[in-house]
Design a protein around this motif. Structure first.
Motif, PDB file in Angstrom:
ATOM      1  N   MET A  38      -3.588   0.283   8.020  1.00 33.59           N
ATOM      2  CA  MET A  38      -4.199  -0.469   6.919  1.00 33.59           C
ATOM      3  C   MET A  38      -4.590   0.413   5.744  1.00 33.59           C
ATOM      4  N   LEU A  84      -4.248  -6.747 -12.754  1.00 32.94           N
ATOM      5  CA  LEU A  84      -3.628  -7.594 -13.774  1.00 32.94           C
ATOM      6  C   LEU A  84      -4.696  -8.362 -14.546  1.00 32.94           C
ATOM      7  N   GLY A 102      -6.401  -0.410   2.331  1.00 34.78           N
ATOM      8  CA  GLY A 102      -5.745  -0.828   1.098  1.00 34.78           C
ATOM      9  C   GLY A 102      -5.842  -2.322   0.888  1.00 34.78           C
ATOM     10  N   GLN A 103      -4.740  -2.923   0.499  1.00 28.03           N
ATOM     11  CA  GLN A 103      -4.745  -4.334   0.124  1.00 28.03           C
ATOM     12  C   GLN A 103      -5.029  -5.268   1.296  1.00 28.03           C
ATOM     13  N   VAL A 110      -4.261   0.657 -10.132  1.00 30.39           N
ATOM     14  CA  VAL A 110      -3.571   0.351  -8.880  1.00 30.39           C
ATOM     15  C   VAL A 110      -3.741   1.510  -7.899  1.00 30.39           C
ATOM     16  N   GLN A 111      -3.657   2.727  -8.434  1.00 33.77           N
ATOM     17  CA  GLN A 111      -3.787   3.898  -7.567  1.00 33.77           C
ATOM     18  C   GLN A 111      -5.182   4.051  -7.001  1.00 33.77           C
ATOM     19  N   TYR A 132       1.327   4.922  -5.238  1.00 36.62           N
ATOM     20  CA  TYR A 132       1.889   4.598  -6.542  1.00 36.62           C
ATOM     21  C   TYR A 132       2.987   5.566  -6.993  1.00 36.62           C
ATOM     22  N   GLY A 174      -4.987   2.539   2.434  1.00 37.31           N
ATOM     23  CA  GLY A 174      -4.472   2.224   1.103  1.00 37.31           C
ATOM     24  C   GLY A 174      -3.880   3.427   0.407  1.00 37.31           C
ATOM     25  N   GLN A 175      -4.106   3.493  -0.904  1.00 37.93           N
ATOM     26  CA  GLN A 175      -3.523   4.546  -1.730  1.00 37.93           C
ATOM     27  C   GLN A 175      -3.981   5.944  -1.306  1.00 37.93           C
ATOM     28  N   ALA A 218      -1.520   1.643 -14.028  1.00 40.64           N
ATOM     29  CA  ALA A 218      -1.113   2.404 -12.849  1.00 40.64           C
ATOM     30  C   ALA A 218      -2.306   3.094 -12.208  1.00 40.64           C
ATOM     31  N   ASP A 221       0.797  -1.230   0.000  1.00 38.55           N
ATOM     32  CA  ASP A 221       0.000   0.000   0.000  1.00 38.55           C
ATOM     33  C   ASP A 221       0.829   1.279   0.000  1.00 38.55           C
ATOM     34  N   VAL A 267      -3.282  -5.142  -7.005  1.00 40.64           N
ATOM     35  CA  VAL A 267      -2.400  -5.613  -8.063  1.00 40.64           C
ATOM     36  C   VAL A 267      -3.022  -6.804  -8.802  1.00 40.64           C
ATOM     37  N   ASP A 289      -6.717   1.701  -5.708  1.00 35.03           N
ATOM     38  CA  ASP A 289      -6.821   0.583  -4.761  1.00 35.03           C
ATOM     39  C   ASP A 289      -7.526  -0.633  -5.342  1.00 35.03           C
TER      40      ASP A 289
END
Lengths: 445, 304
Positions: free
Chosen positions: A223, B55, B232-233, B45-46, A45, A225-226, B42, A42, B51, B48
């Motif tokens: 936790m 993909l 996030g992840q 991914v940004q 980017y 995220g972005q 990208a 996390d 990954v 959230d």
């Protein structure tokens, strides 16, 4: 759950053993993995992008130290750079030269502001300060009450006004109350907000004007995220921050946000929260955070954990008894309790570098300690002290009492006898001043 | 306000982020070459999306470009939407049985909004004319019980409580029996936040769910995992671990409005077995809506 980054990198470099220099392609491959690892942790980017670009430059043309494999070496470079970015020195909570310090906690909803406020108060109190906890959260039901309960638990005064709707008014009253009570620190817990909320941001600005805080700290959930960058930026721009508190680091989130917010705001992380209990707050160590983000295990924390959780007095007592050759089941029970205190065995193993990915659920039987403890606890004191009297009848009763089978009881007693036997030899050895290895029996896993 | 407007409004930030990004990437060329596709990756991914899910989406986008030769913005957007919808699956709603006791067990890590969700769900079923009861099985956090009680007062709903520090399974036992005795339609149980890597707390949760199943064998029991959209992840792991501890019926994603990264819904759906049932799109009670994958995706991406 995560494959350690280091083991992935080892996979790449195992192909190129014997090379003296890492080729550009190798670096590219490894950087891809590092990029993935950071994104999965996390890290924001754009932060990842610029970081990986920097790293690629740094790694190019590096000679390989003979002591390290190329993979290890690249991890080392990345790790060292991460530590640098994460802040190379520790930052303490500032104290106002005026003698009256005001700390305000901001954060998104559910980040853990109220709990952190109480934890912070406890730390300051044990450092000789006199803090007062105040809640200006006029939005969440029972938020103020939560702070009041926690303040009582910590043993510091609190100021709340559940019926007052103006946060600014409460804040200025709290400051007056703190001075009246001769407190030297005021900790203000604010309402959680989403960054879009312009009204609430205005409220925060008004509070800031009124109480003139020494420390403006943003509480960030490990936790997150972005979004972390946007959140930190929004608060930094609207109010200006002095630092961060990161919470819920006892979870398994890798906490990449720590890197993102450091990078974007340049402000330090001051404390980290690592558990639900009021004492679960620690100083922040950049190197450990770097390990965590890279998924490399955390040897230092493990060692410290073992040190703090392992009660030295208790250990000494056991040792004395051991030397006197009077090790009994009560001592064994206290050994089990000590092990349990260190947390789940899986967690402890997870902190050992290289072991993180290799431990499967089936390998660790967490329950066995509980079972053994239950068996000993079902014994009478006399039985614990004099295990020799454990005959068939007693064993049957103990098995029933602890919800186990006679076989399990027998197994435990056998384990006890083996440990006792080993300890006997050890105590003979130490009495006879002979050299010998330390007995490593008795661990039930 | 229509349901689509609630979605659009709540996802304003994410939509702004994604749409702006898409426009920026495709501006000038009007189509996607390899570099642009990397930028799109990208962007996801940004947001959230994660990954793994990113993909999956990008693989199909690349494949479809290869197959059709159409790399225009519209075609790419369409494919992204299609893949997102596939990951999110069909719209599913929480089933509330008439003339039977329905039990909703709210679980999740700390600070995701379980108590608030309990209050909002309570209001929703109350307004539907159901007999609702709340149970405060969060006996750990200071003032968690009082917080739920305030929701109880607001909605005029009975709240089953014990004192802080008591056994949460015992609260559930009481609550289930009270709900049966009072012929309640919907019993909403709020539990303490627990990090999924704490074995003892997860064991406590499985005990709670066992007690409920044992005491109310004929009830319609649904365990709901509450996830914070700003997560996030780690959200993906939360869904996996909670799913292996209790029989999860669905997921509630809260605070979607506060984050520009609502893509976490897709990351979770990509890995989780349980469907997303509710989305929290704002602070007020009516902003907790039934999750609708199509509306979600259409609010996220520009219309093609």
């Amino acid at each position: 759950m995560f494959d350690g980054l280091s083991s992935k990198l080892q996979g790449i470099v195992s192909k190129m053993r014997g090379k003296a220099r890492v080729t550009e392609q190798d670096i590219q491959d490894m950087m891809k993995e590092i990029r993935m690892a950071l994104l999965e942790a996390d890290v924001n980017y754009s932060v990842v992008k610029s970081f990986v670009a920097d790293m690629t430059e740094k790694c190019k043309g590096q000679e390989i130290f003979s002591s390290l494999t190329p993979g290890q070496q690249i991890v080392k470079i990345v790790h060292d750079s991460l530590v640098e970015l994460l802040g190379s020195k520790q930052n303490k909570i500032a104290v106002s030269p005026s003698g009256f310090t005001v700390i305000i906690l901001y954060g998104l909803q559910g980040a853990g502001k109220t709990t952190s406020a109480a934890k912070l108060a406890r730390v300051l109190k044990s450092g000789g300060k006199k803090p007062l906890l105040a809640s200006v959260d006029v939005h969440r039901p029972a938020a103020a009450l939560q702070l009041e309960v926690l303040a009582a638990k910590v043993g510091v005064p609190s100021y709340i006004r559940p019926d007052e709707k103006s946060a600014v008014k409460i804040a200025s009253e709290a400051a007056a109350r703190a001075k009246y009570l001769l407190c030297d620190t005021l900790i203000i817990d604010t309402a959680g907000r989403t960054t879009i909320d312009a009204d609430m941001m205005d409220e925060l600005k008004a509070i800031e004007k009124t109480v003139k805080p020494t420390e403006k700290l943003l509480v960030v959930d490990a936790m997150i995220g972005q979004e972390s960058v946007a959140v930190a930026q929004a608060f930094e721009e609207a109010i200006g921050l002095d630092g961060f508190i990161m919470t819920k680091l006892d979870g398994d989130a890798r906490g990449g946000a720590a890197l993102s917010i450091r990078q974007v705001t340049g402000k330090p992380i001051k404390m980290i929260c690592v558990g639900e209990k009021i004492e679960d707050i620690e100083d922040y160590h950049p190197d450990r955070m770097a390990n965590r983000i890279l998924g490399m295990g955390d040897v230092l924390s493990l060692i410290e954990k073992a040190q703090t959780q392992f009660d030295e007095d208790q250990a000494k007592k056991t040792m004395d008894r051991l030397l006197k050759n009077t090790f009994n089941l009560e001592d064994m029970l206290s050994q089990f309790e000590q092990i349990k205190k260190m947390g789940s065995i899986k967690d402890v193993i997870g902190m050992i570098p290289g072991a993180a990915g290799k431990v499967k659920d089936a390998d660790v039987n967490e329950g066995i300690i509980d079972v053994n403890m239950a068996i000993i606890r079902s014994m009478t004191l006399k039985e614990r002290r004099f295990p020799n009297i454990l005959n068939g009848m007693r064993r049957k009763r103990i098995a029933q009492g602890s919800g186990t089978t006679v076989q399990q009881v027998n197994q435990l007693i056998k384990q006890y006898e083996q440990s006792a036997q080993m300890m006997k030899q050890f105590s003979k050895m130490s009495k006879g001043k002979k050299r010998g290895g330390f007995p490593m029996g008795g661990f039930p896993f | 306000m229509g349901i689509f407007d609630i979605f659009k409004n709540g996802l304003k930030k994410t939509r702004g982020f994604v749409t702006e990004g898409l426009t920026r990437i495709s501006a000038g060329l009007g189509k996607f070459d390899d570099d642009k596709l990397d930028e799109l990756e990208a962007l996801l991914v940004q947001a959230d999306v994660g990954v793994g899910a990113t993909l999956t989406i990008m693989d199909s986008v690349r494949q479809s470009i290869r197959a059709t030769g159409d790399d225009g913005t519209e075609a790419v957007t369409f494919e992204v939407k299609k893949q997102m919808l596939e990951i999110l699956g069909e719209k599913k709603q929480l089933h509330i049985e008439d003339n039977s006791l329905n039990i909703l067990l709210l679980v999740g890590v700390n600070g995701t909004g379980k108590t608030t969700t309990a209050g909002k769900l309570c209001l929703r079923y109350k307004e539907e004319g159901k007999r609702v009861m709340l149970a405060a099985a969060d006996t750990f956090r200071a003032a968690a019980i009082e917080q739920l009680q305030i929701w109880g007062e607001r909605t005029q709903t009975p709240v089953i409580t014990q004192t802080t520090g008591s056994d949460p399974a015992a609260v559930c036992y009481d609550a289930v029996h009270a709900a049966i005795a009072r012929r309640t339609d919907v019993l909403i149980i709020d539990t303490a936040g627990r990090l999924h890597n704490k074995q003892n707390l997860m064991d406590e949760l499985s005990k709670i769910s066992k007690v409920i199943a044992r005491e109310a064998p004929s009830a319609n029991i649904s365990a709901l995992l509450v996830i914070d959209a700003t997560t996030g992840q780690n959200a993906v792991i939360q869904a996996e671990v909670f799913g292996s501890t209790v029989d999860l019926h669905g997921i509630v994603i809260t605070k979607l409005d506060g984050s520009a990264k609502g893509g976490v819904a897709i990351a979770v759906a990509h890995k989780a077995k349980a469907p997303i049932l509710f989305a929290g799109l704002g602070e007020s009670a009516e902003d907790l809506v039934d999750f609708d994958p199509e509306l979600f995706v259409n609010s996220l991406l520009p219309n093609s």
